[in-house]
Motif scaffolding. Structure first.
Motif, PDB file in Angstrom:
ATOM      1  N   PHE A 257       0.821  -1.207   0.000  1.00 29.90           N
ATOM      2  CA  PHE A 257       0.000   0.000   0.000  1.00 29.90           C
ATOM      3  C   PHE A 257       0.859   1.263   0.000  1.00 29.90           C
ATOM      4  O   PHE A 257       1.787   1.403   0.796  1.00 29.90           O
ATOM      5  N   GLY A 258       0.508   2.166  -0.875  1.00 31.88           N
ATOM      6  CA  GLY A 258       1.221   3.428  -0.953  1.00 31.88           C
ATOM      7  C   GLY A 258       2.564   3.352  -1.651  1.00 31.88           C
ATOM      8  O   GLY A 258       3.287   4.345  -1.717  1.00 31.88           O
ATOM      9  N   ASN A 259       2.902   2.178  -2.155  1.00 35.50           N
ATOM     10  CA  ASN A 259       4.194   2.011  -2.825  1.00 35.50           C
ATOM     11  C   ASN A 259       3.980   1.237  -4.118  1.00 35.50           C
ATOM     12  O   ASN A 259       4.606   0.197  -4.349  1.00 35.50           O
ATOM     13  N   GLU A 260       3.087   1.735  -4.953  1.00 33.78           N
ATOM     14  CA  GLU A 260       2.700   1.008  -6.156  1.00 33.78           C
ATOM     15  C   GLU A 260       3.443   1.535  -7.382  1.00 33.78           C
ATOM     16  O   GLU A 260       2.880   1.681  -8.457  1.00 33.78           O
TER      17      GLU A 260
ATOM     18  N   PRO B 243      -4.671   3.965 -10.239  1.00 32.18           N
ATOM     19  CA  PRO B 243      -5.587   3.874  -9.098  1.00 32.18           C
ATOM     20  C   PRO B 243      -4.958   3.084  -7.961  1.00 32.18           C
ATOM     21  O   PRO B 243      -4.350   2.029  -8.182  1.00 32.18           O
ATOM     22  N   LEU B 244      -5.118   3.560  -6.758  1.00 37.82           N
ATOM     23  CA  LEU B 244      -4.552   2.902  -5.581  1.00 37.82           C
ATOM     24  C   LEU B 244      -5.239   1.572  -5.334  1.00 37.82           C
ATOM     25  O   LEU B 244      -6.472   1.471  -5.355  1.00 37.82           O
ATOM     26  N   GLY B 245      -4.421   0.549  -5.113  1.00 37.03           N
ATOM     27  CA  GLY B 245      -4.959  -0.760  -4.766  1.00 37.03           C
ATOM     28  C   GLY B 245      -5.327  -1.638  -5.946  1.00 37.03           C
ATOM     29  O   GLY B 245      -5.615  -2.820  -5.760  1.00 37.03           O
TER      30      GLY B 245
ATOM     31  N   MET C 182      -8.723  11.110 -13.989  1.00 35.69           N
ATOM     32  CA  MET C 182      -9.228   9.760 -13.732  1.00 35.69           C
ATOM     33  C   MET C 182      -9.481   9.499 -12.249  1.00 35.69           C
ATOM     34  O   MET C 182      -9.758   8.356 -11.874  1.00 35.69           O
ATOM     35  N   ASP C 183      -9.342  10.517 -11.418  1.00 37.51           N
ATOM     36  CA  ASP C 183      -9.548  10.379  -9.968  1.00 37.51           C
ATOM     37  C   ASP C 183      -8.584   9.357  -9.357  1.00 37.51           C
ATOM     38  O   ASP C 183      -8.922   8.652  -8.402  1.00 37.51           O
ATOM     39  N   HIS C 184      -7.386   9.259  -9.909  1.00 41.51           N
ATOM     40  CA  HIS C 184      -6.382   8.326  -9.401  1.00 41.51           C
ATOM     41  C   HIS C 184      -5.702   8.876  -8.159  1.00 41.51           C
ATOM     42  O   HIS C 184      -5.406  10.072  -8.072  1.00 41.51           O
ATOM     43  N   GLU C 185      -5.419   7.947  -7.234  1.00 41.22           N
ATOM     44  CA  GLU C 185      -4.708   8.345  -6.028  1.00 41.22           C
ATOM     45  C   GLU C 185      -3.189   8.444  -6.277  1.00 41.22           C
ATOM     46  O   GLU C 185      -2.539   9.342  -5.779  1.00 41.22           O
ATOM     47  N   ASN C 186      -2.667   7.480  -7.018  1.00 43.18           N
ATOM     48  CA  ASN C 186      -1.223   7.450  -7.256  1.00 43.18           C
ATOM     49  C   ASN C 186      -0.850   8.390  -8.385  1.00 43.18           C
ATOM     50  O   ASN C 186      -1.482   8.396  -9.438  1.00 43.18           O
TER      51      ASN C 186
END
Lengths: 117, 114
Positions: free
Chosen positions: A100-103, B95-97, B27-31
């Protein structure tokens, strides 16, 4: 740290022939994802194909397929029936799983593919 | 159509100038990520962010900083530009996750520092 190695800086292939681009990676993880990106002269990076490490079956997208050898940490890209539009830089990339948070993606140095008419 | 937009395709700056490279995604992406691309070296990660106000150093953060005040915008700052920062800069988002989802890239900014 993970590393990705592309040992072929340049490759060329006759139009309509098949070419294979090599990629190896180094990781101690068992859960990860691998990608091949294409960067044409327009500079726009485009995803070509992806592979989840937990899947044994090699991914295929039309003329593009991979040979994923998990034990050997190898992820080669095969392009069949090469077309002029396939000319580009190709980058292999690695992403850790479940971090998580490191993608982030880790990239290789790229292979420039030339198509000979 | 998803989009990552970088403010400039080409930029020429003088040594010592403070330089801002802007990146916006819809795209409302977190990363969000900033990479530097050099011949023979591939793409190297400078900084990334997985949330507003969050920032993480990548592999080559020296000489750079970033700002993420809004979810859709990620700025790369060269505090005092030097000639060795002449390069192609690529912004990306994901996108996160969603680990099997690719990162989406902008068209790059080719920066020349003279």
């Amino acid at each position: 740290a993970q590393t990705v190695t592309q040992s072929q800086p340049e490759m060329s292939v006759q139009e309509a022939e098949t070419v294979t681009l090599s990629c190896t990676y180094d990781t101690s993880e068992s859960d990860y994802y691998l990608f091949w990106y294409k960067q044409p002269p327009s500079r726009q990076m485009i995803l070509v194909i992806r592979q989840e490490a937990y899947k044994q079956q090699n991914a295929t997208e039309n003329r593009f397929s991979v040979n994923f050898q998990k034990a050997a940490k190898s992820f080669s890209l095969k392009i069949s029936d090469s077309q002029l539009g396939d000319a580009a830089m190709y980058f292999c990339a690695y992403k850790r799983g479940a971090d998580f948070g490191n993608e982030k993606l880790t990239f290789g140095t790229g292979t420039r593919l030339t198509i000979i008419p | 159509d998803v989009k990552v937009t970088q403010s400039s395709r080409y930029l020429v700056k003088r040594t010592g100038e403070k330089v801002f490279l802007e990146c916006v995604q819809d795209m409302d992406h977190e990363n969000m990520f900033w990479y530097r691309q050099d011949p023979g070296l591939g793409l190297r990660l400078i900084y990334f962010s997985y949330d507003v106000k969050m920032k993480e150093k990548g592999d080559i953060p020296e000489g750079y900083s970033v700002s993420r005040e809004k979810k859709e915008r990620f700025s790369l700052i060269l505090e005092s530009a030097s000639t060795n920062q002449t390069s192609m800069y690529l912004c990306a988002s994901s996108p996160l996750g969603h680990l099997n989802t690719e990162a989406f890239f902008g068209q790059g900014t080719r920066l020349t520092v003279v």
